[in-house]
Motif scaffolding. Structure first.
Motif, mmCIF file in Angstrom:
data_model
loop_
_atom_site.group_PDB
_atom_site.id
_atom_site.type_symbol
_atom_site.label_atom_id
_atom_site.label_comp_id
_atom_site.label_asym_id
_atom_site.label_seq_id
_atom_site.Cartn_x
_atom_site.Cartn_y
_atom_site.Cartn_z
ATOM 1 N N SER A 71 0.845 -1.196 0.000
ATOM 2 C CA SER A 71 0.000 0.000 0.000
ATOM 3 C C SER A 71 0.884 1.252 0.000
ATOM 4 N N HIS A 72 0.318 2.375 -0.392
ATOM 5 C CA HIS A 72 1.074 3.624 -0.409
ATOM 6 C C HIS A 72 1.168 4.194 0.995
ATOM 7 N N PHE A 73 2.365 4.620 1.360
ATOM 8 C CA PHE A 73 2.595 5.190 2.677
ATOM 9 C C PHE A 73 2.156 6.647 2.701
ATOM 10 N N SER A 74 1.365 6.992 3.709
ATOM 11 C CA SER A 74 0.928 8.370 3.896
ATOM 12 C C SER A 74 1.505 8.873 5.219
ATOM 13 N N PRO A 75 2.445 9.805 5.185
ATOM 14 C CA PRO A 75 3.081 10.261 6.422
ATOM 15 C C PRO A 75 2.099 10.898 7.407
ATOM 16 N N HIS A 76 0.987 11.436 6.924
ATOM 17 C CA HIS A 76 0.033 12.094 7.817
ATOM 18 C C HIS A 76 -1.052 11.137 8.315
ATOM 19 N N GLY A 77 -1.012 9.899 7.839
ATOM 20 C CA GLY A 77 -1.982 8.890 8.283
ATOM 21 C C GLY A 77 -1.565 8.281 9.615
ATOM 22 N N TYR A 78 -2.299 7.269 10.029
ATOM 23 C CA TYR A 78 -2.027 6.582 11.286
ATOM 24 C C TYR A 78 -1.598 5.148 10.981
ATOM 25 N N SER A 79 -0.306 4.942 10.832
ATOM 26 C CA SER A 79 0.235 3.614 10.545
ATOM 27 C C SER A 79 1.587 3.481 11.236
ATOM 28 N N ALA A 80 2.131 2.271 11.172
ATOM 29 C CA ALA A 80 3.403 2.021 11.845
ATOM 30 C C ALA A 80 4.176 0.916 11.140
ATOM 31 N N ALA A 81 5.450 0.803 11.511
ATOM 32 C CA ALA A 81 6.330 -0.249 11.013
ATOM 33 C C ALA A 81 6.894 -1.000 12.213
ATOM 34 N N HIS A 82 6.913 -2.331 12.104
ATOM 35 C CA HIS A 82 7.449 -3.183 13.170
ATOM 36 C C HIS A 82 8.224 -4.314 12.517
ATOM 37 N N LYS A 83 9.288 -4.792 13.161
ATOM 38 C CA LYS A 83 10.137 -5.816 12.564
ATOM 39 C C LYS A 83 9.491 -7.198 12.499
ATOM 40 N N THR A 84 8.688 -7.583 13.507
ATOM 41 C CA THR A 84 8.228 -8.970 13.555
ATOM 42 C C THR A 84 6.738 -9.183 13.783
ATOM 43 N N LEU A 85 5.954 -8.152 14.030
ATOM 44 C CA LEU A 85 4.509 -8.354 14.172
ATOM 45 C C LEU A 85 3.937 -8.826 12.838
ATOM 46 N N PRO A 86 2.936 -9.700 12.859
ATOM 47 C CA PRO A 86 2.326 -10.110 11.585
ATOM 48 C C PRO A 86 1.630 -8.911 10.942
ATOM 49 N N LEU A 87 1.708 -8.836 9.615
ATOM 50 C CA LEU A 87 1.078 -7.724 8.895
ATOM 51 C C LEU A 87 -0.236 -8.186 8.288
ATOM 52 N N PRO A 88 -1.279 -7.395 8.337
ATOM 53 C CA PRO A 88 -1.431 -6.161 9.112
ATOM 54 C C PRO A 88 -1.857 -6.484 10.553
ATOM 55 N N SER A 89 -1.401 -5.686 11.492
ATOM 56 C CA SER A 89 -1.770 -5.837 12.898
ATOM 57 C C SER A 89 -2.325 -4.524 13.414
ATOM 58 N N LYS A 90 -3.264 -4.645 14.323
ATOM 59 C CA LYS A 90 -3.797 -3.467 14.992
ATOM 60 C C LYS A 90 -3.133 -3.403 16.362
ATOM 61 N N VAL A 91 -2.545 -2.246 16.704
ATOM 62 C CA VAL A 91 -1.843 -2.078 17.976
ATOM 63 C C VAL A 91 -2.259 -0.774 18.648
ATOM 64 N N ARG A 92 -2.082 -0.747 19.963
ATOM 65 C CA ARG A 92 -2.218 0.500 20.715
ATOM 66 C C ARG A 92 -0.805 0.904 21.115
ATOM 67 N N VAL A 93 -0.430 2.132 20.785
ATOM 68 C CA VAL A 93 0.878 2.664 21.152
ATOM 69 C C VAL A 93 0.645 3.778 22.163
ATOM 70 N N LEU A 129 12.368 10.773 19.426
ATOM 71 C CA LEU A 129 12.299 9.462 20.049
ATOM 72 C C LEU A 129 11.539 9.569 21.357
ATOM 73 N N ALA A 130 10.846 8.495 21.732
ATOM 74 C CA ALA A 130 10.139 8.470 23.012
ATOM 75 C C ALA A 130 9.978 7.029 23.466
ATOM 76 N N LYS A 131 9.888 6.845 24.770
ATOM 77 C CA LYS A 131 9.621 5.520 25.323
ATOM 78 C C LYS A 131 8.123 5.271 25.238
ATOM 79 N N VAL A 132 7.765 4.122 24.650
ATOM 80 C CA VAL A 132 6.361 3.786 24.432
ATOM 81 C C VAL A 132 6.090 2.360 24.873
ATOM 82 N N LYS A 133 4.807 2.066 24.995
ATOM 83 C CA LYS A 133 4.358 0.690 25.199
ATOM 84 C C LYS A 133 3.500 0.333 24.000
ATOM 85 N N VAL A 134 3.763 -0.837 23.418
ATOM 86 C CA VAL A 134 3.033 -1.321 22.245
ATOM 87 C C VAL A 134 2.252 -2.565 22.675
ATOM 88 N N ASP A 135 0.944 -2.541 22.479
ATOM 89 C CA ASP A 135 0.063 -3.673 22.807
ATOM 90 C C ASP A 135 -0.639 -4.132 21.537
#
Length: 174
Positions: A100-122, A162-168
């Motif tokens: 899909s096309h990346f939109s910098p102003h949208g709400y998406s994320a990149a992760h090394k090992t989560l299955p794609l697509p995943s819904k997360v709370r950051v 950069l910031a410390k976050v919790k990803v669920d």
């Protein structure tokens, strides 16, 4: 030394015994296996390296970046991690790992090992603000970072740099 060898030649029995002892001592070192040293292992980021990846999309199969092999999770049920997040946005118009096309102003994320697509709370642990978004890309590939947020998502939770976050993990975004 020459006299020693001549003495051995004149006494065939002593020469035979010396030769036999010498051969036995040399061969006795070969009677046992040499110690096995552990081989250096490649660095892997994984949760389940032996998952059967047949019948899965290419973006959920193991992949290699800068000499490191990453193994996407077969299931992220119960996944929760705390660490450093960053944001990305200069890739506007680029394609994500899912195509899909990346939109910098949208709400998406990149992760090394989560299955794609995943819904997360950051959740930004500095201010308590959180956002629910879709992980649709791979990364970040910088040391000590667990997730990259689109610029829009980062701005929404007050992440500057950069910031410390919790990803669920909340579930699949299919």
């Amino acid at each position: 030394m020459k006299q020693y060898w001549q003495a051995l030649k004149s006494r065939p029995r002593i020469g035979f015994v010396v030769f036999g002892l010498l051969a036995t001592s040399l061969l006795s070192g070969c009677a046992t296996d040499p110690p096995q040293l552990p081989l250096p292992q490649a660095k892997h980021h994984t949760s389940r390296p032996h998952h059967n990846y047949r019948n899965k999309q290419a973006y959920n199969r193991p992949y290699r970046v800068r000499g490191v092999t990453y193994y996407p999770m077969a299931s992220a049920h119960g996944y929760s991690e705390t660490g450093v997040a960053s944001w990305y946005g200069s890739e506007s118009g680029s394609k994500t790992s899912m195509g899909s096309h990346f939109s910098p102003h949208g709400y998406s994320a990149a992760h090394k090992t989560l299955p794609l697509p995943s819904k997360v709370r950051v959740t930004n642990l500095h201010n308590g603000r959180s956002i629910i978004l879709v992980v649709n890309d791979r990364g970040p590939f910088k040391p000590n970072r667990i997730i990259d947020l689109s610029h829009g998502a980062a701005k929404r939770i007050g992440l500057n740099g950069l910031a410390k976050v919790k990803v669920d993990y909340l579930g699949s975004a299919d």
